[in-house]
Scaffold this motif. Structure first.
Motif, PDB file in Angstrom:
ATOM      1  N   SER A 121      23.091   4.043  18.376  1.00  0.00           N
ATOM      2  CA  SER A 121      23.908   3.081  19.118  1.00  0.00           C
ATOM      3  C   SER A 121      25.371   3.493  19.020  1.00  0.00           C
ATOM      4  O   SER A 121      25.758   4.292  18.152  1.00  0.00           O
ATOM      5  CB  SER A 121      23.715   1.674  18.561  1.00  0.00           C
ATOM      6  OG  SER A 121      24.202   1.579  17.235  1.00  0.00           O
ATOM      7  N   TYR A 169      33.306  -5.112  22.674  1.00  0.00           N
ATOM      8  CA  TYR A 169      32.573  -4.021  23.310  1.00  0.00           C
ATOM      9  C   TYR A 169      32.918  -3.833  24.783  1.00  0.00           C
ATOM     10  O   TYR A 169      32.558  -2.822  25.375  1.00  0.00           O
ATOM     11  CB  TYR A 169      31.061  -4.285  23.222  1.00  0.00           C
ATOM     12  CG  TYR A 169      30.469  -4.256  21.843  1.00  0.00           C
ATOM     13  CD1 TYR A 169      29.944  -3.082  21.304  1.00  0.00           C
ATOM     14  CD2 TYR A 169      30.405  -5.406  21.062  1.00  0.00           C
ATOM     15  CE1 TYR A 169      29.373  -3.057  20.043  1.00  0.00           C
ATOM     16  CE2 TYR A 169      29.834  -5.395  19.790  1.00  0.00           C
ATOM     17  CZ  TYR A 169      29.327  -4.221  19.295  1.00  0.00           C
ATOM     18  OH  TYR A 169      28.761  -4.199  18.043  1.00  0.00           O
ATOM     19  N   LEU A 170      33.559  -4.807  25.401  1.00  0.00           N
ATOM     20  CA  LEU A 170      33.726  -4.775  26.852  1.00  0.00           C
ATOM     21  C   LEU A 170      34.681  -3.670  27.306  1.00  0.00           C
ATOM     22  O   LEU A 170      35.831  -3.612  26.866  1.00  0.00           O
ATOM     23  CB  LEU A 170      34.247  -6.120  27.348  1.00  0.00           C
ATOM     24  CG  LEU A 170      33.218  -7.253  27.408  1.00  0.00           C
ATOM     25  CD1 LEU A 170      33.927  -8.574  27.653  1.00  0.00           C
ATOM     26  CD2 LEU A 170      32.180  -6.985  28.493  1.00  0.00           C
ATOM     27  N   PRO A 171      34.239  -2.796  28.225  1.00  0.00           N
ATOM     28  CA  PRO A 171      35.121  -1.757  28.755  1.00  0.00           C
ATOM     29  C   PRO A 171      36.083  -2.294  29.806  1.00  0.00           C
ATOM     30  O   PRO A 171      37.158  -1.751  30.005  1.00  0.00           O
ATOM     31  CB  PRO A 171      34.152  -0.749  29.363  1.00  0.00           C
ATOM     32  CG  PRO A 171      32.974  -1.578  29.770  1.00  0.00           C
ATOM     33  CD  PRO A 171      32.864  -2.664  28.739  1.00  0.00           C
ATOM     34  N   TYR A 195      27.560  -5.284  36.905  1.00  0.00           N
ATOM     35  CA  TYR A 195      28.494  -5.450  35.791  1.00  0.00           C
ATOM     36  C   TYR A 195      28.687  -6.923  35.458  1.00  0.00           C
ATOM     37  O   TYR A 195      28.858  -7.281  34.289  1.00  0.00           O
ATOM     38  CB  TYR A 195      29.845  -4.796  36.079  1.00  0.00           C
ATOM     39  CG  TYR A 195      30.772  -4.891  34.880  1.00  0.00           C
ATOM     40  CD1 TYR A 195      30.501  -4.161  33.729  1.00  0.00           C
ATOM     41  CD2 TYR A 195      31.866  -5.746  34.874  1.00  0.00           C
ATOM     42  CE1 TYR A 195      31.315  -4.261  32.605  1.00  0.00           C
ATOM     43  CE2 TYR A 195      32.684  -5.849  33.770  1.00  0.00           C
ATOM     44  CZ  TYR A 195      32.399  -5.107  32.627  1.00  0.00           C
ATOM     45  OH  TYR A 195      33.197  -5.225  31.516  1.00  0.00           O
ATOM     46  N   GLU A 254      26.086  -7.842  32.998  1.00  0.00           N
ATOM     47  CA  GLU A 254      26.356  -7.361  31.651  1.00  0.00           C
ATOM     48  C   GLU A 254      27.568  -8.061  31.026  1.00  0.00           C
ATOM     49  O   GLU A 254      27.595  -8.308  29.815  1.00  0.00           O
ATOM     50  CB  GLU A 254      26.553  -5.846  31.658  1.00  0.00           C
ATOM     51  CG  GLU A 254      25.336  -5.063  32.109  1.00  0.00           C
ATOM     52  CD  GLU A 254      24.107  -5.303  31.233  1.00  0.00           C
ATOM     53  OE1 GLU A 254      24.262  -5.721  30.052  1.00  0.00           O
ATOM     54  OE2 GLU A 254      22.988  -5.088  31.721  1.00  0.00           O
ATOM     55  N   TYR A 255      28.558  -8.384  31.843  1.00  0.00           N
ATOM     56  CA  TYR A 255      29.740  -9.108  31.352  1.00  0.00           C
ATOM     57  C   TYR A 255      29.326 -10.487  30.837  1.00  0.00           C
ATOM     58  O   TYR A 255      29.717 -10.896  29.732  1.00  0.00           O
ATOM     59  CB  TYR A 255      30.767  -9.244  32.474  1.00  0.00           C
ATOM     60  CG  TYR A 255      32.004 -10.015  32.090  1.00  0.00           C
ATOM     61  CD1 TYR A 255      33.098  -9.361  31.520  1.00  0.00           C
ATOM     62  CD2 TYR A 255      32.088 -11.392  32.294  1.00  0.00           C
ATOM     63  CE1 TYR A 255      34.243 -10.071  31.171  1.00  0.00           C
ATOM     64  CE2 TYR A 255      33.218 -12.102  31.941  1.00  0.00           C
ATOM     65  CZ  TYR A 255      34.301 -11.435  31.384  1.00  0.00           C
ATOM     66  OH  TYR A 255      35.421 -12.152  31.027  1.00  0.00           O
ATOM     67  N   GLU A 297      27.334 -10.197  27.605  1.00  0.00           N
ATOM     68  CA  GLU A 297      28.157  -9.842  26.452  1.00  0.00           C
ATOM     69  C   GLU A 297      29.064 -10.985  26.022  1.00  0.00           C
ATOM     70  O   GLU A 297      29.231 -11.246  24.816  1.00  0.00           O
ATOM     71  CB  GLU A 297      28.981  -8.593  26.754  1.00  0.00           C
ATOM     72  CG  GLU A 297      29.925  -8.160  25.645  1.00  0.00           C
ATOM     73  CD  GLU A 297      29.219  -7.869  24.328  1.00  0.00           C
ATOM     74  OE1 GLU A 297      29.908  -7.846  23.300  1.00  0.00           O
ATOM     75  OE2 GLU A 297      27.988  -7.669  24.319  1.00  0.00           O
ATOM     76  N   SER A 352      24.973  -5.689  20.618  1.00  0.00           N
ATOM     77  CA  SER A 352      25.494  -5.771  21.981  1.00  0.00           C
ATOM     78  C   SER A 352      24.672  -4.878  22.898  1.00  0.00           C
ATOM     79  O   SER A 352      24.323  -3.745  22.543  1.00  0.00           O
ATOM     80  CB  SER A 352      26.957  -5.326  22.022  1.00  0.00           C
ATOM     81  OG  SER A 352      27.400  -5.181  23.353  1.00  0.00           O
ATOM     82  N   ARG A 353      24.379  -5.368  24.094  1.00  0.00           N
ATOM     83  CA  ARG A 353      23.699  -4.540  25.091  1.00  0.00           C
ATOM     84  C   ARG A 353      24.542  -3.323  25.457  1.00  0.00           C
ATOM     85  O   ARG A 353      24.015  -2.303  25.901  1.00  0.00           O
ATOM     86  CB  ARG A 353      23.417  -5.362  26.358  1.00  0.00           C
ATOM     87  CG  ARG A 353      22.291  -6.370  26.206  1.00  0.00           C
ATOM     88  CD  ARG A 353      22.068  -7.164  27.503  1.00  0.00           C
ATOM     89  NE  ARG A 353      21.903  -6.316  28.666  1.00  0.00           N
ATOM     90  CZ  ARG A 353      20.768  -5.722  29.010  1.00  0.00           C
ATOM     91  NH1 ARG A 353      19.683  -5.871  28.265  1.00  0.00           N
ATOM     92  NH2 ARG A 353      20.709  -4.975  30.103  1.00  0.00           N
ATOM     93  N   LEU A 354      25.855  -3.419  25.288  1.00  0.00           N
ATOM     94  CA  LEU A 354      26.755  -2.331  25.673  1.00  0.00           C
ATOM     95  C   LEU A 354      26.808  -1.211  24.635  1.00  0.00           C
ATOM     96  O   LEU A 354      27.431  -0.176  24.871  1.00  0.00           O
ATOM     97  CB  LEU A 354      28.158  -2.892  25.909  1.00  0.00           C
ATOM     98  CG  LEU A 354      28.250  -3.948  27.014  1.00  0.00           C
ATOM     99  CD1 LEU A 354      29.660  -4.505  27.106  1.00  0.00           C
ATOM    100  CD2 LEU A 354      27.817  -3.366  28.355  1.00  0.00           C
ATOM    101  N   SER A 355      26.162  -1.407  23.492  1.00  0.00           N
ATOM    102  CA  SER A 355      26.163  -0.395  22.446  1.00  0.00           C
ATOM    103  C   SER A 355      24.766   0.021  22.018  1.00  0.00           C
ATOM    104  O   SER A 355      24.546   1.163  21.625  1.00  0.00           O
ATOM    105  CB  SER A 355      26.920  -0.925  21.217  1.00  0.00           C
ATOM    106  OG  SER A 355      26.810  -0.052  20.112  1.00  0.00           O
TER     107      SER A 355
END
Length: 211
Positions: free
Chosen positions: A34, A56-58, A81, A84-85, A88, A100-103
């Motif tokens: 991850s 985690y949010l880009p 997005y 996913e936003y 998160e 986190s789903r983003l990691s």
């Protein structure tokens, strides 16, 4: 875990070896990690990670946007997005100690689930490999219904969800709920859609291939 079940001893992952990074990791390190693992030697990061405060949010939503109505083109670009936003943000404020789903690394807990996924999404079942999680006190694992995400992705393309609906969707997801229903517009009027159930695991940590 977000359930009372034990963590599987073996995880199953669809491995796309046509992807250079994936192929490299599999052949060189024999593992997948991850995003957070690469920061586990940073004490300041670990403090935030353990307390559930990692950001985690880009990208973040532009609250100063002047045009509130979105075009079909913008919707096609941003709908996934937004899913996913929302996932998160809901995790951060309500389930801060979950992966986190983003990691996270994504995996399945049994081959029967992989067969269901392969049948539904035409993924290559022969690409599935077995992995074990490498023990580490910083590991985090949750079991979630991936089809809730699939349903929300569709909903984001065809409709606009209010805050109550968004909260219900992501509470269901992070709680490990099974099937949920959403009423969404279609060319034949509003209809009820079921998410169905396909269980997957989100893993903050490192998994190693079993050879």
């Amino acid at each position: 875990m977000n359930t009372n079940e034990p963590i599987p001893e073996i995880f199953y992952v669809f491995v796309d070896q046509t992807n250079f990074v994936t192929q490299h990791n599999l052949s060189v390190t024999k593992s997948f990690s991850s995003g957070t693992v690469f920061h586990w030697n940073d004490l300041k990061f670990i403090e935030k990670y353990v307390s559930g405060k990692v950001d985690y949010l880009p990208f973040i939503i532009n609250q100063k946007k002047d045009v509130n109505a979105i075009s079909a083109f913008e919707n096609s670009l941003t709908s996934e997005y937004r899913t996913e936003y929302n996932a998160e943000m809901h995790r951060f404020y309500n389930y801060p100690h979950y992966p986190s789903r983003l990691s996270a690394v994504y995996a399945f807990g049994d081959i029967e689930t992989c067969k269901k996924v392969a049948s539904k999404y035409k993924w290559n079942l022969s690409s599935v490999k077995q992995f074990k999680i490498i023990d580490n006190p910083l590991n985090k694992v949750v079991k979630v219904n991936m089809e809730i995400v699939s349903l929300d992705r569709y909903a984001q393309r065809v409709s606009f969800c209010d805050s109550e609906t968004i909260g219900h969707i992501w509470n269901s997801y992070w709680n490990g709920t099974g099937n949920i229903q959403m009423e969404l517009p279609t060319i034949n009027g509003r209809q009820v859609f079921n998410s169905d159930e396909i269980w997957e695991y989100l893993i903050e940590g490192q998994i190693q291939v079993i050879e």
